[in-house]
Write a protein that holds these residues in place. Sequence first.
Motif, PDB file in Angstrom:
ATOM      1  N   PRO A   1       0.749  -1.417  -0.248  1.00  0.00           N
ATOM      2  CA  PRO A   1       0.024   0.012   0.065  1.00  0.00           C
ATOM      3  C   PRO A   1       0.751   1.390  -0.031  1.00  0.00           C
ATOM      4  O   PRO A   1       1.896   1.250   0.489  1.00  0.00           O
ATOM      5  N   THR A   2       0.423   2.059  -0.635  1.00  0.00           N
ATOM      6  CA  THR A   2       1.101   3.650  -0.940  1.00  0.00           C
ATOM      7  C   THR A   2       0.665   4.444   0.384  1.00  0.00           C
ATOM      8  O   THR A   2       1.799   5.032   1.073  1.00  0.00           O
ATOM      9  N   CYS A   3      -0.554   4.587   0.738  1.00  0.00           N
ATOM     10  CA  CYS A   3      -0.756   5.261   1.917  1.00  0.00           C
ATOM     11  C   CYS A   3      -0.448   4.892   3.329  1.00  0.00           C
ATOM     12  O   CYS A   3      -0.484   3.639   3.596  1.00  0.00           O
ATOM     13  N   HIS A   4      -0.029   5.663   4.306  1.00  0.00           N
ATOM     14  CA  HIS A   4       0.388   5.186   5.574  1.00  0.00           C
ATOM     15  C   HIS A   4      -0.681   4.688   6.301  1.00  0.00           C
ATOM     16  O   HIS A   4      -0.665   4.026   7.481  1.00  0.00           O
ATOM     17  N   LEU A   5      -1.970   5.036   5.921  1.00  0.00           N
ATOM     18  CA  LEU A   5      -3.226   4.235   6.566  1.00  0.00           C
ATOM     19  C   LEU A   5      -3.418   2.923   6.136  1.00  0.00           C
ATOM     20  O   LEU A   5      -4.228   2.314   6.619  1.00  0.00           O
ATOM     21  N   GLY A   6      -2.496   2.491   5.149  1.00  0.00           N
ATOM     22  CA  GLY A   6      -2.843   1.027   4.646  1.00  0.00           C
ATOM     23  C   GLY A   6      -3.604   0.977   3.508  1.00  0.00           C
ATOM     24  O   GLY A   6      -3.953  -0.134   2.757  1.00  0.00           O
ATOM     25  N   ASN A   7      -4.002   2.080   2.980  1.00  0.00           N
ATOM     26  CA  ASN A   7      -4.769   2.227   1.612  1.00  0.00           C
ATOM     27  C   ASN A   7      -3.824   2.078   0.436  1.00  0.00           C
ATOM     28  O   ASN A   7      -2.644   2.492   0.340  1.00  0.00           O
ATOM     29  N   ASP A   8      -4.407   1.680  -0.724  1.00  0.00           N
ATOM     30  CA  ASP A   8      -3.548   1.595  -1.993  1.00  0.00           C
ATOM     31  C   ASP A   8      -3.177   3.067  -2.267  1.00  0.00           C
ATOM     32  O   ASP A   8      -2.025   3.458  -3.052  1.00  0.00           O
ATOM     33  N   SER A   9      -4.014   4.062  -2.073  1.00  0.00           N
ATOM     34  CA  SER A   9      -3.704   5.123  -2.563  1.00  0.00           C
ATOM     35  C   SER A   9      -3.958   6.386  -1.476  1.00  0.00           C
ATOM     36  O   SER A   9      -4.689   5.997  -0.625  1.00  0.00           O
ATOM     37  N   CYS A  10      -3.393   7.318  -1.581  1.00  0.00           N
ATOM     38  CA  CYS A  10      -3.422   8.506  -0.445  1.00  0.00           C
ATOM     39  C   CYS A  10      -5.040   9.321  -0.640  1.00  0.00           C
ATOM     40  O   CYS A  10      -5.303   9.982   0.241  1.00  0.00           O
ATOM     41  N   PHE A  11      -5.578   9.074  -2.072  1.00  0.00           N
ATOM     42  CA  PHE A  11      -6.641   9.603  -2.207  1.00  0.00           C
ATOM     43  C   PHE A  11      -7.758   8.873  -2.090  1.00  0.00           C
ATOM     44  O   PHE A  11      -7.678   7.555  -2.805  1.00  0.00           O
ATOM     45  N   ASP A  12      -8.941   8.994  -1.578  1.00  0.00           N
ATOM     46  CA  ASP A  12     -10.017   8.258  -1.670  1.00  0.00           C
ATOM     47  C   ASP A  12     -11.198   8.371  -2.827  1.00  0.00           C
ATOM     48  O   ASP A  12     -11.946   9.204  -2.843  1.00  0.00           O
ATOM     49  N   ASP A  13     -10.408   7.931  -3.855  1.00  0.00           N
ATOM     50  CA  ASP A  13     -11.120   8.345  -5.247  1.00  0.00           C
ATOM     51  C   ASP A  13     -11.454   7.003  -6.015  1.00  0.00           C
ATOM     52  O   ASP A  13     -11.465   7.373  -7.328  1.00  0.00           O
ATOM     53  N   SER A  14     -11.769   6.151  -5.610  1.00  0.00           N
ATOM     54  CA  SER A  14     -12.058   4.827  -6.134  1.00  0.00           C
ATOM     55  C   SER A  14     -13.119   4.790  -7.291  1.00  0.00           C
ATOM     56  O   SER A  14     -13.010   4.058  -8.089  1.00  0.00           O
ATOM     57  N   ARG A  15     -14.064   5.666  -7.016  1.00  0.00           N
ATOM     58  CA  ARG A  15     -15.150   5.931  -8.004  1.00  0.00           C
ATOM     59  C   ARG A  15     -14.765   6.660  -9.135  1.00  0.00           C
ATOM     60  O   ARG A  15     -15.571   6.661 -10.335  1.00  0.00           O
ATOM     61  N   ASN A  16     -13.659   7.350  -9.089  1.00  0.00           N
ATOM     62  CA  ASN A  16     -13.283   8.132 -10.241  1.00  0.00           C
ATOM     63  C   ASN A  16     -12.173   7.435 -10.904  1.00  0.00           C
ATOM     64  O   ASN A  16     -11.527   8.144 -12.043  1.00  0.00           O
ATOM     65  N   GLN A  17     -11.874   6.163 -10.491  1.00  0.00           N
ATOM     66  CA  GLN A  17     -10.576   5.735 -11.408  1.00  0.00           C
ATOM     67  C   GLN A  17     -11.093   5.254 -12.718  1.00  0.00           C
ATOM     68  O   GLN A  17     -12.312   4.852 -13.017  1.00  0.00           O
ATOM     69  N   PRO A  18     -10.346   4.914 -13.561  1.00  0.00           N
ATOM     70  CA  PRO A  18     -10.414   4.641 -15.108  1.00  0.00           C
ATOM     71  C   PRO A  18     -10.448   2.859 -14.892  1.00  0.00           C
ATOM     72  O   PRO A  18      -9.506   2.233 -14.875  1.00  0.00           O
ATOM     73  N   PHE A  19     -11.791   2.340 -14.686  1.00  0.00           N
ATOM     74  CA  PHE A  19     -11.886   0.997 -13.947  1.00  0.00           C
ATOM     75  C   PHE A  19     -11.471  -0.047 -15.103  1.00  0.00           C
ATOM     76  O   PHE A  19     -11.051  -1.204 -14.516  1.00  0.00           O
TER      77      PHE A  19
END
Length: 202
Positions: free
Chosen positions: A95-113
């Motif tokens: 994970p990239t984010c220090h919170l254990g998430n893949d991204s530091c941005f909570d933008d999963s709905r805006n990703q090119p799926f």
Amino acid sequence: MTTENTLPTIDWAKMDNLVPAVVQHYLTGRVLMVGYMNEAALAKTLETGQVTFYSRSKQRLWTKGESSGNVLALVTLGTDCDNDAILVQARPKGPTCHLGNDSCFDDSRNQPFLNTLAAIVAERRNATPESSYTASLLNGNPRRVAQKVGEEGVEVALAAATNDRENLIDETADLLYHLTVLLEQQQVPMAEVIDRLSQRHR
């Protein structure tokens, strides 16, 4: 973009020797994090192949993952049109984010799926066919995947012809999935298909 051990042209003076660096996942294009680089951080990134920033809080160079092990392996690197920002494409290890998430941005709905789906399908290639339907398709007869794409295409057409909206959504999802598997099996990157659509649009 470059992976060579050479510094791209950057207007360091304009930016007070500290430029923003946007890090994207090299396969999906998802923005993983934003940091800042000075000339030394950029040089170390190119030298080691691990994305390194200048930490404004620590007042020193900081390689992402130096304590957690969740490093960002450099794939390509370049600048924007004004030469005052850096775009990094990297392969994350953990994970990239220090919170254990893949991204530091909570933008999963805006990703090119579709790109994300293509990355997931590619990762399934090495799974055992018994444990993964995707792996069984990828490692099976290409005619089977082609047949599935044809069948799902017919199902999409039938759903549209009967004005069955929910079924149209379901069958279209099935079609896109099997088409993604077919592209992976034939070693045609999804990015090339998207580029072709972009060229036609222009």
